[in-house]
Motif scaffolding. Structure first.
Motif, PDB file in Angstrom:
ATOM      1  N   LEU A  73       1.010  -1.128  -0.014  1.00 40.78           N
ATOM      2  CA  LEU A  73      -0.014  -0.067   0.190  1.00 40.78           C
ATOM      3  C   LEU A  73       0.852   1.227   0.021  1.00 40.78           C
ATOM      4  O   LEU A  73       0.629   2.309  -0.712  1.00 40.78           O
ATOM      5  N   ALA A  74       1.949   1.280   0.848  1.00 40.68           N
ATOM      6  CA  ALA A  74       2.746   2.420   0.803  1.00 40.68           C
ATOM      7  C   ALA A  74       3.598   2.734  -0.515  1.00 40.68           C
ATOM      8  O   ALA A  74       3.750   3.869  -0.984  1.00 40.68           O
ATOM      9  N   VAL A  75       4.125   1.590  -1.121  1.00 40.50           N
ATOM     10  CA  VAL A  75       4.570   1.617  -2.386  1.00 40.50           C
ATOM     11  C   VAL A  75       3.628   2.370  -3.415  1.00 40.50           C
ATOM     12  O   VAL A  75       4.005   3.125  -4.262  1.00 40.50           O
ATOM     13  N   PHE A  76       2.405   1.856  -3.385  1.00 41.41           N
ATOM     14  CA  PHE A  76       1.389   2.411  -4.209  1.00 41.41           C
ATOM     15  C   PHE A  76       1.096   3.837  -4.116  1.00 41.41           C
ATOM     16  O   PHE A  76       0.878   4.441  -5.121  1.00 41.41           O
ATOM     17  N   ILE A  77       0.919   4.318  -2.800  1.00 40.32           N
ATOM     18  CA  ILE A  77       0.799   5.642  -2.346  1.00 40.32           C
ATOM     19  C   ILE A  77       1.903   6.612  -3.144  1.00 40.32           C
ATOM     20  O   ILE A  77       1.703   7.601  -3.786  1.00 40.32           O
ATOM     21  N   CYS A  78       2.965   5.889  -2.624  1.00 36.97           N
ATOM     22  CA  CYS A  78       4.184   6.719  -3.297  1.00 36.97           C
ATOM     23  C   CYS A  78       4.397   6.712  -4.609  1.00 36.97           C
ATOM     24  O   CYS A  78       4.743   7.775  -5.391  1.00 36.97           O
ATOM     25  N   GLY A  79       3.928   5.864  -5.288  1.00 35.03           N
ATOM     26  CA  GLY A  79       3.972   5.608  -6.970  1.00 35.03           C
ATOM     27  C   GLY A  79       3.044   6.717  -7.463  1.00 35.03           C
ATOM     28  O   GLY A  79       3.366   7.448  -8.291  1.00 35.03           O
TER      29      GLY A  79
ATOM     30  N   MET B  91       2.143   9.239  -6.070  1.00 34.62           N
ATOM     31  CA  MET B  91       2.834  11.048  -5.913  1.00 34.62           C
ATOM     32  C   MET B  91       3.869  11.205  -7.115  1.00 34.62           C
ATOM     33  O   MET B  91       4.099  12.372  -7.403  1.00 34.62           O
ATOM     34  N   ILE B  92       4.576  10.111  -7.566  1.00 37.46           N
ATOM     35  CA  ILE B  92       5.855  10.402  -8.571  1.00 37.46           C
ATOM     36  C   ILE B  92       5.404  10.277  -9.712  1.00 37.46           C
ATOM     37  O   ILE B  92       6.202  10.319 -10.647  1.00 37.46           O
ATOM     38  N   GLY B  93       4.144   9.455 -10.166  1.00 39.88           N
ATOM     39  CA  GLY B  93       3.528   9.428 -11.198  1.00 39.88           C
ATOM     40  C   GLY B  93       4.270   7.915 -12.081  1.00 39.88           C
ATOM     41  O   GLY B  93       4.410   7.943 -13.230  1.00 39.88           O
ATOM     42  N   ARG B  94       4.709   7.111 -11.111  1.00 43.52           N
ATOM     43  CA  ARG B  94       5.007   5.738 -11.730  1.00 43.52           C
ATOM     44  C   ARG B  94       4.275   4.747 -11.205  1.00 43.52           C
ATOM     45  O   ARG B  94       3.619   4.737 -10.206  1.00 43.52           O
TER      46      ARG B  94
ATOM     47  N   ILE C  34      16.548   4.690 -12.114  1.00 46.20           N
ATOM     48  CA  ILE C  34      16.637   5.832 -11.168  1.00 46.20           C
ATOM     49  C   ILE C  34      15.227   6.219 -10.447  1.00 46.20           C
ATOM     50  O   ILE C  34      15.207   6.893  -9.356  1.00 46.20           O
ATOM     51  N   GLY C  35      14.372   5.955 -11.159  1.00 48.98           N
ATOM     52  CA  GLY C  35      13.071   6.447 -10.678  1.00 48.98           C
ATOM     53  C   GLY C  35      12.309   5.351  -9.829  1.00 48.98           C
ATOM     54  O   GLY C  35      11.290   5.728  -9.182  1.00 48.98           O
ATOM     55  N   THR C  36      12.926   4.208  -9.584  1.00 51.53           N
ATOM     56  CA  THR C  36      12.377   3.071  -8.770  1.00 51.53           C
ATOM     57  C   THR C  36      12.298   3.547  -7.469  1.00 51.53           C
ATOM     58  O   THR C  36      13.681   4.136  -6.617  1.00 51.53           O
TER      59      THR C  36
END
Length: 578
Positions: free
Chosen positions: A409-415, A417-420, A537-539
């Motif tokens: 869930l945290a990875v999804f939320i952060c993704g 935010m950065i459009g990835r 680099i965007g991971t």
């Protein structure tokens, strides 16, 4: 504070070799016990005709459910028919239907919530063939599910349920229980099959002193994060927990396996990283074995830090609140220089009681060395909150499984935010996985809040409340939080041995256990089939301290959105009124 810090430092020393040993058990790597236990395990595979081939996630989940269902059926029959003279020196009668249902579901789901007093409601046959047996099998089931989920997330075959189930019992739970049991006997915990002893007190009255296989139950009760006591007063009684040494042994026992699961995850994630470097040509096969020894791995360290932060914050609040005492008591002229000692054993005091309270509800064991119903409002708020979070290390395996869902869930939320497209452990997290993750997370608060609402809106539920007002609501919230988290402790002021409470808690325990496990295995099975993506680099890095902080924030935000209104009407309101 020195007591608490010293106790936790010793735990940190113990967990490294134990975690490394459990890692070897899980991955099938060589260990010093292999010459003996390989023979035992192989014999069991032959006798039970077990095929050791790896399973898909559906077969793995189905195998877990079928084994648990068979054990539930056999255990229920024993409870109903325990009035026989076999291993029943105290002449205990058969357990009635609703209580038998609640008890068998409770112990098979690793909850061990007790709506009965063990010394008066169970024969020794039931204590051994139902209670102790299920303490082994329920812990092994949770551990096995966790290992399967880890393998799936890392893109590996999910393994074989029966192999995972047997190996953790024969190589960890049984031998460790034997040694812990011997230690408890040395310290004065009874271990016999004699009938209860009736003595005459100094006041000239008769009193029964319980006997039985208490030490055998106590050891696996903590090692398997079970919590159900041989006696109604659990580890608050000297028969189960006579000295400070037994108190420490029980503390460490319930912390070892959940923390070891985090070590296993970290080491297996590190192994995958090494394999990837070999595949990419960055590292040769000959160089890999001589790489710097890794105890935990970066991914495991991140999860461990997040869980530890949640634990320390809760422990600090609980200890501070209990050490300050109860202002309502002081208002009537009673000094509380030693803190709130109501419901606590003098031999443990506020420090060890606060630590035990936080540990047992963080590692979802449920054993108690003090009565949680007598905690201060904020002191009781902490164990209730940790059961609602259900990720602060948690029980044998399932706590890590829940935290991994929060990591997704945290990875999804952060993704977002950065459009990835979000990625975790080299796999893309897409719509299917997020729907399942959201469902897995929402089940827990839904069970707690829906059944709490049912309890306060029906006469049968309200009749169980022994304290009016805010504390009465806290009793209900605590009971269902404990049931849904498969913890088992309770605000024992609640009169819960009724048809309503036995059935309601049984349903919550069952759904809270198996629905989450099935969904989480489904997520792992889905990710296992996906192709790994290259890191760019965007991971988003998920092996850093900053991601651990993100995890803590996400867990607290979710808890606030779901549980804060009910907590505000319970322990928080009670705190403000006194």
């Amino acid at each position: 504070m020195l007591q608490i810090i010293g106790t936790l430092l010793i735990f940190l020393i113990l967990i490294f070799p134990i975690g490394n040993y459990v890692y070897h058990i899980t991955t099938g790597k060589k260990s010093f016990v292999d010459p003996l236990f390989d023979r035992i395990d192989n014999t069991l595979y032959k006798v039970l005709r077990i095929q050791t081939a790896s399973m898909g996630w559906k077969t793995y989940a189905l195998s877990l459910l079928l084994v648990n269902a068979c054990l539930i059926f056999v255990g229920y029959l024993i409870l109903r028919l325990q009035a026989t003279s076999l291993l029943n020196p105290n002449g205990v009668g058969g357990m009635e239907e609703a209580l038998s249902f609640n008890t068998i579901i409770s112990f098979m789901t690793n909850t061990n919530l007790q709506h009965y007093a063990g010394e008066s409601c169970l024969s020794y046959l039931s204590q051994m063939l139902v209670i102790i047996m299920m303490m082994f099998t329920s812990a092994a089931s949770g551990y096995a599910a966790c290992m399967a989920m880890i393998r799936g997330l890392l893109g590996k075959p999910m393994g074989n349920f029966y192999v995972d189930f047997i190996r953790i019992i024969t190589r960890f739970l049984l031998p460790m229980s034997f040694f812990v049991g011997l230690f408890l006997v040395w310290q004065g915990v009874p271990q016999n099959l004699a009938s209860n002893i009736t003595v005459t007190t100094l006041e000239g009255k008769l009193q029964d002193i319980a006997s039985g296989p208490i030490a055998a139950l106590e050891s696996i009760k903590h090692l398997g994060t079970n919590g159900g006591g041989f006696l109604g007063a659990n580890s608050a009684t000297p028969l189960e927990n006579p000295t400070i040494l037994t108190n420490l042994a029980e503390l460490y026992s319930m912390m070892l396996l959940p923390a070891s699961c985090v070590f296993v995850f970290g080491r297996m994630a590190y192994d995958k990283h090494q394999e990837r470097k070999i595949k990419e040509g960055v590292l040769s096969i000959s160089e890999a074995p001589v790489q710097k020894r890794v105890w935990l791995g970066k991914e495991g360290r991140t999860i461990f830090i997040a869980m530890s932060v949640l634990f320390v914050i809760g422990l600090g609040l609980c200890f501070y609140s209990e050490s300050q005492g109860n202002s309502a008591v002081e208002a009537v002229g009673i000094s509380q220089t030693a803190g709130n000692m109501e419901g606590k054993e003098v031999r443990f005091g506020v420090a060890q009681s606060s630590l035990f309270t936080t540990v047992t509800t963080s590692f979802t064991t449920g054993t108690v060395n003090n009565m949680h119903d007598t905690l201060t409002p904020l002191g009781g708020f902490v164990p209730m909150l940790h059961m609602m979070l259900n990720v602060v290390f948690g029980g044998a395996g399932v706590g890590l499984m829940n935290m991994l869902i929060y990591a997704i869930l945290a990875v999804f939320i952060c993704g977002l935010m950065i459009g990835r497209t979000p990625e975790y452990l080299g796999k893309k997290i897409e719509g299917k996985e997020m729907k399942l993750a959201a469902l897995s997370i929402i089940i827990h608060p839904l069970l707690i809040l829906a059944f709490s609402a049912l309890a306060v809106s029906t006469q049968a539920g309200l009749e169980g409340i022994s304290n009016p007002g805010y504390h009465g609501l806290s009793q209900i919230l605590y009971e269902f939080a404990s049931s849904a988290a498969n913890n088992g402790s309770g605000f024992e002021g609640l009169a819960d041995n009724t048809l309503f409470w036995n059935l309601a808690c049984g349903v919550v325990m069952f759904l809270g256990r198996y629905m989450s496990i099935i969904i989480q295995l489904g997520i792992a099975g889905s990710l296992m089939q996906k192709t790994e993506v290259n890191e760019t680099i965007g991971t988003l890095k998920t092996d850093t301290t900053s991601f651990a902080i993100i995890l803590v924030v996400v867990v607290y935000i979710f808890a606030a959105l779901t549980f804060l209104p009910s907590l505000a009407l319970g322990p928080i309101a009670e705190f403000l009124t006194i």
